[in-house]
Enzyme design. Structure first.
Site, PDB file in Angstrom:
ATOM      1  N   ARG A   1      29.872  21.750  17.068  1.00 55.81           N
ATOM      2  CA  ARG A   1      30.595  22.372  15.967  1.00 55.81           C
ATOM      3  C   ARG A   1      30.360  23.884  16.012  1.00 55.81           C
ATOM      4  O   ARG A   1      29.250  24.331  16.314  1.00 55.81           O
ATOM      5  CB  ARG A   1      30.081  21.859  14.613  1.00 55.81           C
ATOM      6  CG  ARG A   1      30.581  20.511  14.200  1.00 55.81           C
ATOM      7  CD  ARG A   1      32.025  20.553  13.685  1.00 55.81           C
ATOM      8  NE  ARG A   1      32.439  19.262  13.173  1.00 55.81           N
ATOM      9  CZ  ARG A   1      33.138  18.375  13.887  1.00 55.81           C
ATOM     10  NH1 ARG A   1      33.499  18.637  15.123  1.00 55.81           N
ATOM     11  NH2 ARG A   1      33.484  17.227  13.331  1.00 55.81           N
TER      12      ARG A   1
ATOM     13  N   GLU B   1      39.031  27.377  13.145  1.00 57.42           N
ATOM     14  CA  GLU B   1      39.899  26.659  14.086  1.00 57.42           C
ATOM     15  C   GLU B   1      41.283  26.479  13.495  1.00 57.42           C
ATOM     16  O   GLU B   1      41.401  26.119  12.332  1.00 57.42           O
ATOM     17  CB  GLU B   1      39.290  25.291  14.436  1.00 57.42           C
ATOM     18  CG  GLU B   1      37.945  25.449  15.125  1.00 57.42           C
ATOM     19  CD  GLU B   1      37.345  24.134  15.620  1.00 57.42           C
ATOM     20  OE1 GLU B   1      38.042  23.109  15.572  1.00 57.42           O
ATOM     21  OE2 GLU B   1      36.186  24.162  16.053  1.00 57.42           O
TER      22      GLU B   1
ATOM     23  N   HIS C   1      39.212  22.600  21.084  1.00 60.17           N
ATOM     24  CA  HIS C   1      38.570  21.453  20.423  1.00 60.17           C
ATOM     25  C   HIS C   1      39.106  20.137  20.985  1.00 60.17           C
ATOM     26  O   HIS C   1      39.650  19.307  20.240  1.00 60.17           O
ATOM     27  CB  HIS C   1      38.750  21.513  18.900  1.00 60.17           C
ATOM     28  CG  HIS C   1      37.717  20.689  18.163  1.00 60.17           C
ATOM     29  ND1 HIS C   1      37.251  21.023  16.918  1.00 60.17           N
ATOM     30  CD2 HIS C   1      37.052  19.549  18.512  1.00 60.17           C
ATOM     31  CE1 HIS C   1      36.357  20.125  16.524  1.00 60.17           C
ATOM     32  NE2 HIS C   1      36.219  19.225  17.481  1.00 60.17           N
TER      33      HIS C   1
END
Lengths: 311, 311
Positions: free
Chosen positions: B227, B256, B274
């Site tokens: 993360r 993000e 991601h």
């Protein structure tokens, strides 16, 4: 050291890799810059993947050793050398693990979209709300052509990454846990990724033919980390253009260096400049082994890694 | 099926991933398009990595289940949920192997110059006579922060690829073959590649601080597949600009999607949107598990994968 032996160097690009230790023990003469100027040389260091010019023997009548810097020796006519009493050595089992690492890295690059992901972030595709889906390599059917040092190193990695490995080669192998396919065509048809890891010989030129490529199919990926001669490169390009082959990963080519023009506009092809086995570690160990082969030869002792005619 | 239960969907982007089987069993209401229109919903499906808006509970007074589609649940205040009698579930042990594959793929991409090799062939660098040297991953000192499912999957792959693995986490673990470093700083100082594989919590925000990055140093590579909150992103950028960190591989970010502008001109950074855990296989299995958690909840049975407060 007094009066060091004279050693010819067939490919000038090899010179920077010779470490001080080896370079100090011998007088290296670069044939590329001064062809024919080493009449007294009893040994020549070559890139085994490049055709060996047999006329060099006339220029070096005392020649007794062709020492391949690298693992492959497909440029050398080993039978011819044997007839003339010339020993051929190569860098056996030095960089097979590095080559396997590279092949696995390329499978991950394609399946998991590693290069594409970087472009997505940088060109704003991600920010515009799109999401990138990748393919898991779990259960990926890996087909290995040639289960030698590279092939087995590859299969061990594939096991750890939960791929399913099969292989094909002309000879049965006992004591390996991976099943041998009944034919090369069957292996291609049953594989998601077909990795070429065989040593090149005159007898297996063009082994990966248009038929093999067709069997691999639009969902399949061809990976060549062995030699360009093993693959029908024109057939690969045609299949990629037509979409009858899913993807190709090529580290080796018909002609090296390959021309960028040859690949412009060819879709789903991932290229590299013959680096699968070219690592800092491998180079150091290859120079050490080269030194050991030269040392033994000049002392009249058995060389550590002669090319085996039976292989 | 008569009168299916109403389930709210907090993030509209999740909708396309819901397979027919799950979508048929429940009436999904997309909160993104129609906020506050699901007053009767007893369950909400969320991306556990995004902050959960506690006010949704007022809009859904019957809420009894927050079902995280994915593995992470750092967006959810689990203690708050427990106090309100709300069960939280997540996709435990679904995609940890995929994440590990991706991290290994990125290490190979950087060390073995996979992306760079493709550019070299295409831009004519190879043809102009240059040769590309790569670094072997043999003996690479891999440091893993957080030896959970991802960390252990990573270490198994590293073993097969002859890396040398150490790890650090706040708690000792018995029965694992890899040594635990005495501190995070020590791990960073002794690693060539430091992979962040810990679950994010309020207590480990900014864990990978400027000091850890400094300890990793100019020869080190940071890989974050966990993360963004775990890493001081500004410190990473500064260290890359100054050359005090060798390279960074980032799949997750402070914000993000991250802005391309943030990375323009930052050297030696390898980005991805991601995707480390986003595979076709993982998505299928996550939807199946989501369905199983919803089914159990609505039947009043124990849910298969509740978030554990002890974790």
């Amino acid at each position: 050291m007094a009066s060091p032996e004279l050693v010819a160097l067939a490919q000038p690009y090899l010179a920077p890799f010779l470490t001080e230790a080896v370079a100090e023990r011998y007088r290296f003469v670069d044939l590329g810059q001064q062809p024919g100027v080493a009449p007294d040389a009893r040994a020549v260091v070559v890139d085994g993947g490049r055709p060996f010019d047999a006329s060099l023997r006339e220029a070096m009548p005392r020649l007794g050793l062709i020492a391949c810097f690298n693992a492959g020796y497909d440029g050398i006519d080993v039978e011819w050398a044997r007839k003339h009493g010339i020993i051929v050595t190569h860098a056996r089992h030095i960089n097979h693990e590095d080559v396997a690492d590279f092949a696995i890295g390329q499978v991950l690059n394609v399946y998991r979209k590693i290069g594409l992901g970087d472009r997505w972030v940088r060109d704003g595709s991600w920010q515009s709300g799109n999401r990138l889906m990748t393919r898991s390599i779990a259960g990926l059917r890996l087909g290995i052509v040639g289960l030698g040092g590279i092939g087995q190193a590859l299969a061990r990695r594939a096991d750890a990454m939960r791929m399913v490995t099969s292989w094909w080669g002309p000879h049965h192998k006992s004591g390996v846990p991976w099943p041998r396919a009944s034919s090369l065509i069957d292996l291609a048809a049953e594989s998601d990724a077909l990795v070429i890891a065989a040593s090149a010989k005159p007898s297996n030129r063009g082994l990966i033919s248009a038929s093999v490529i067709e069997a691999l199919g639009p969902g399949g990926m061809l990976v060549n980390v062995a030699r360009g001669s093993l693959v029908d490169e024109a057939a690969v390009i045609l299949a990629l253009m037509r979409g009858t082959l899913g993807a190709a990963v090529l580290d080796v080519y018909d002609e090296e260096p390959t021309s960028p023009d040859r690949w412009a506009g060819v879709p789903n092809v991932f290229l590299s400049p013959h680096i699968a086995g070219v690592t800092d570690l491998a180079m150091r160990r290859m120079v050490e082994l080269l030194g050991a082969n030269l040392d033994a030869f000049f002392k009249g002792e058995p060389v550590p890694t002669p090319v085996s005619l039976a292989a």
